[in-house]
Design a protein around this motif. Structure first.
Motif, mmCIF file in Angstrom:
data_model
loop_
_atom_site.group_PDB
_atom_site.id
_atom_site.type_symbol
_atom_site.label_atom_id
_atom_site.label_comp_id
_atom_site.label_asym_id
_atom_site.label_seq_id
_atom_site.Cartn_x
_atom_site.Cartn_y
_atom_site.Cartn_z
ATOM 1 N N SER A 1 20.545 -5.473 58.964
ATOM 2 C CA SER A 1 21.104 -5.014 57.694
ATOM 3 C C SER A 1 20.990 -6.126 56.661
ATOM 4 O O SER A 1 20.594 -7.252 56.962
ATOM 5 N N ILE A 2 21.354 -5.792 55.437
ATOM 6 C CA ILE A 2 21.371 -6.751 54.345
ATOM 7 C C ILE A 2 22.775 -6.773 53.758
ATOM 8 O O ILE A 2 23.453 -5.740 53.717
ATOM 9 N N CYS A 3 23.230 -7.956 53.333
ATOM 10 C CA CYS A 3 24.533 -8.085 52.680
ATOM 11 C C CYS A 3 24.373 -7.768 51.197
ATOM 12 O O CYS A 3 23.672 -8.499 50.489
ATOM 13 N N SER A 4 25.033 -6.743 50.732
ATOM 14 C CA SER A 4 24.889 -6.392 49.315
ATOM 15 C C SER A 4 25.650 -7.350 48.412
ATOM 16 O O SER A 4 25.516 -7.281 47.187
ATOM 17 N N THR A 5 26.418 -8.287 48.998
ATOM 18 C CA THR A 5 27.066 -9.321 48.199
ATOM 19 C C THR A 5 26.050 -10.167 47.440
ATOM 20 O O THR A 5 26.378 -10.744 46.407
ATOM 21 N N GLY A 6 24.832 -10.243 47.950
ATOM 22 C CA GLY A 6 23.790 -11.013 47.284
ATOM 23 C C GLY A 6 23.011 -10.223 46.257
ATOM 24 O O GLY A 6 22.063 -10.754 45.658
ATOM 25 N N LEU A 7 23.392 -8.969 46.052
ATOM 26 C CA LEU A 7 22.661 -8.081 45.129
ATOM 27 C C LEU A 7 23.618 -7.490 44.101
ATOM 28 O O LEU A 7 23.520 -6.320 43.747
ATOM 29 N N LYS A 8 24.523 -8.315 43.601
ATOM 30 C CA LYS A 8 25.536 -7.820 42.672
ATOM 31 C C LYS A 8 24.951 -7.332 41.350
ATOM 32 O O LYS A 8 25.593 -6.573 40.631
ATOM 33 N N GLY A 9 23.740 -7.755 41.015
ATOM 34 C CA GLY A 9 23.108 -7.305 39.785
ATOM 35 C C GLY A 9 22.468 -5.935 39.889
ATOM 36 O O GLY A 9 21.985 -5.397 38.882
ATOM 37 N N MET A 10 22.454 -5.350 41.081
ATOM 38 C CA MET A 10 21.880 -4.020 41.291
ATOM 39 C C MET A 10 22.996 -3.013 41.488
ATOM 40 O O MET A 10 24.057 -3.349 42.024
ATOM 41 N N ILE A 11 22.766 -1.778 41.060
ATOM 42 C CA ILE A 11 23.731 -0.730 41.354
ATOM 43 C C ILE A 11 23.551 -0.299 42.809
ATOM 44 O O ILE A 11 22.525 -0.559 43.433
ATOM 45 N N TRP B 1 29.334 -4.771 49.861
ATOM 46 C CA TRP B 1 30.346 -5.453 49.072
ATOM 47 C C TRP B 1 31.282 -4.407 48.485
ATOM 48 O O TRP B 1 30.837 -3.377 47.966
ATOM 49 N N ASP B 2 32.589 -4.643 48.577
ATOM 50 C CA ASP B 2 33.526 -3.634 48.081
ATOM 51 C C ASP B 2 33.397 -3.424 46.572
ATOM 52 O O ASP B 2 33.713 -2.347 46.055
ATOM 53 N N GLY B 3 32.890 -4.419 45.853
ATOM 54 C CA GLY B 3 32.644 -4.246 44.423
ATOM 55 C C GLY B 3 31.588 -3.199 44.132
ATOM 56 O O GLY B 3 31.683 -2.464 43.136
ATOM 57 N N HIS B 4 30.577 -3.101 44.984
ATOM 58 C CA HIS B 4 29.556 -2.057 44.815
ATOM 59 C C HIS B 4 30.182 -0.669 44.980
ATOM 60 O O HIS B 4 29.847 0.267 44.247
ATOM 61 N N ILE B 5 31.064 -0.550 45.958
ATOM 62 C CA ILE B 5 31.709 0.748 46.183
ATOM 63 C C ILE B 5 32.611 1.094 45.007
ATOM 64 O O ILE B 5 32.629 2.243 44.534
ATOM 65 N N THR B 6 33.359 0.126 44.519
ATOM 66 C CA THR B 6 34.239 0.352 43.364
ATOM 67 C C THR B 6 33.445 0.845 42.165
ATOM 68 O O THR B 6 33.824 1.825 41.503
ATOM 69 N N ARG C 1 18.783 6.868 55.558
ATOM 70 C CA ARG C 1 18.796 6.539 56.990
ATOM 71 C C ARG C 1 19.426 5.162 57.237
ATOM 72 O O ARG C 1 18.881 4.323 57.953
ATOM 73 N N LEU C 2 20.591 4.963 56.624
ATOM 74 C CA LEU C 2 21.283 3.683 56.716
ATOM 75 C C LEU C 2 22.722 3.883 57.187
ATOM 76 O O LEU C 2 23.349 4.887 56.856
ATOM 77 N N SER C 3 23.226 2.913 57.925
ATOM 78 C CA SER C 3 24.644 2.892 58.270
ATOM 79 C C SER C 3 25.295 1.686 57.600
ATOM 80 O O SER C 3 24.617 0.834 57.029
ATOM 81 N N VAL C 4 26.610 1.621 57.678
ATOM 82 C CA VAL C 4 27.368 0.518 57.073
ATOM 83 C C VAL C 4 28.093 -0.220 58.194
ATOM 84 O O VAL C 4 29.136 0.237 58.670
ATOM 85 N N PRO C 5 27.562 -1.359 58.649
ATOM 86 C CA PRO C 5 28.213 -2.072 59.746
ATOM 87 C C PRO C 5 29.503 -2.767 59.340
ATOM 88 O O PRO C 5 30.349 -3.061 60.187
ATOM 89 N N ALA C 6 29.651 -3.057 58.033
ATOM 90 C CA ALA C 6 30.870 -3.718 57.560
ATOM 91 C C ALA C 6 31.000 -3.521 56.058
ATOM 92 O O ALA C 6 29.996 -3.354 55.352
ATOM 93 N N ILE C 7 32.232 -3.510 55.576
ATOM 94 C CA ILE C 7 32.524 -3.590 54.143
ATOM 95 C C ILE C 7 33.080 -4.986 53.902
ATOM 96 O O ILE C 7 34.020 -5.417 54.569
ATOM 97 N N SER C 8 32.479 -5.709 52.959
ATOM 98 C CA SER C 8 32.834 -7.102 52.718
ATOM 99 C C SER C 8 33.760 -7.251 51.525
ATOM 100 O O SER C 8 33.418 -6.862 50.413
ATOM 101 N N TYR D 1 36.395 -10.122 49.429
ATOM 102 C CA TYR D 1 36.573 -11.559 49.209
ATOM 103 C C TYR D 1 38.063 -11.900 49.265
ATOM 104 O O TYR D 1 38.581 -12.608 48.420
ATOM 105 N N THR D 2 38.727 -11.382 50.272
ATOM 106 C CA THR D 2 40.130 -11.695 50.512
ATOM 107 C C THR D 2 40.250 -12.896 51.433
ATOM 108 O O THR D 2 39.383 -13.120 52.290
ATOM 109 N N SER D 3 41.327 -13.662 51.249
ATOM 110 C CA SER D 3 41.522 -14.846 52.092
ATOM 111 C C SER D 3 42.969 -15.028 52.541
ATOM 112 O O SER D 3 43.251 -15.858 53.391
ATOM 113 N N PHE D 4 43.904 -14.282 51.954
ATOM 114 C CA PHE D 4 45.320 -14.281 52.338
ATOM 115 C C PHE D 4 45.964 -15.667 52.233
ATOM 116 O O PHE D 4 46.783 -16.056 53.054
ATOM 117 N N SER D 5 45.575 -16.383 51.177
ATOM 118 C CA SER D 5 46.169 -17.692 50.961
ATOM 119 C C SER D 5 46.595 -17.906 49.512
ATOM 120 O O SER D 5 47.141 -18.957 49.188
#
Length: 275
Positions: free
Chosen positions: A13-23, A42-47, A67-74, A76-80
């Protein structure tokens, strides 16, 4: 001796966090062109997609069409820093994950390295991760913390401490490069925590330890971190989860494509003989 090609158990898969300039639609189309199996969203893409009038039902249809699945939603939370707001962010992502058939939510463990963090920060992070993990469980998904430099999850002993304090439901994302930048061997962490690792990040650089900004991203088997050793270890462990390429900058798609070629060749026995 059989000449049949090896079957690749891993998925890519690819991390969409690195493609924030694309819809989001463009991200999914690009991932399909690269013949990937999924997109770590990236949760920002979903938003942005939902704010534009789409629904999670629509998004699930788009994913199916590509034909894609979503292995994770990323996230930027850190709980600190703002535990209540970050908990709400994870809860929202968990609802999306349930609706998209995604199994996990990515988070971080704090914003300071384990050697710098005071006990109060540890307490805050553990409390936040515990609450977020419980919230994810309510939607049938898991919370995963990324092994990352400059967080509490930056050494094997501190990762073990987090897991012990939060509980058995917490999982990990393994990223060997994040150990390399701290001058640590990533393989002991992979071996020690493998049973808690359902997801892997892959990236590599020609790395400048004195000035990180001068580092140059390169395909994963050509950088300064020995990702060939990591890949071989994953293969020996019969890892069959997702390996998610995580690049940033203006060459994300190119580097992902080149990295995918290298990794699939290596796993198929077509790589070179370098140790």
């Amino acid at each position: 001796m059989s000449t049949e090609p090896k079957t690749l158990a891993m998925k890519f898969s690819i991390c969409s966090t690195g493609l924030k300039g694309m819809i989001l639609k463009e991200v999914l189309e690009a991932a399909n062109r690269l013949q990937l199996d999924g997109v770590e969203l990236w949760d920002g893409h979903i938003t942005e997609y939902l704010d534009g009038g789409g629904t999670t039902h629509d998004l699930r249809r788009l994913l199916s069409e590509q034909r894609l699945s979503v292995p994770a939603i990323s996230t930027y939370t850190s709980f600190s820093q703002n535990e209540a707001a970050e908990l709400q962010q994870v809860q929202r992502a968990a609802r999306w994950a349930k609706e998209l058939g995604c199994p996990r939510i990515r988070t971080f463990a704090g914003h300071l390295s384990s050697r710098e963090a005071p006990p109060s920060l540890w307490d805050s992070v553990v409390s936040g991760l515990s609450a977020a993990s419980a919230a994810c469980e309510q939607d049938g998904v898991r919370l995963v913390i990324e092994m990352h430099n400059n967080t509490l999850a930056d050494t094997t002993d501190d990762i073990a401490e987090l897991l012990n304090r939060v509980g058995p439901e917490l999982e990990l994302i393994f990223d060997g490069f994040n150990f390399f930048v701290d001058h640590q061997d990533p393989l002991p962490a992979l071996d020690r925590f493998y049973r808690r690792i359902p997801h892997v990040h892959f990236k590599n650089y020609q790395w400048n330890h004195q000035d990180w900004a001068q580092s140059v991203p390169v395909p994963v088997l050509q950088g300064d971190s020995d990702h060939r050793a990591i890949l071989r270890n994953l293969a020996e462990l019969e890892y069959d989860g997702f390996l998610s390429f995580e690049y940033f900058g203006d060459r994300v798609l190119e580097l992902t494509q080149l990295s995918l070629i290298e990794v699939t060749q290596e796993l198929s026995g077509g790589g070179d003989d370098r140790p």
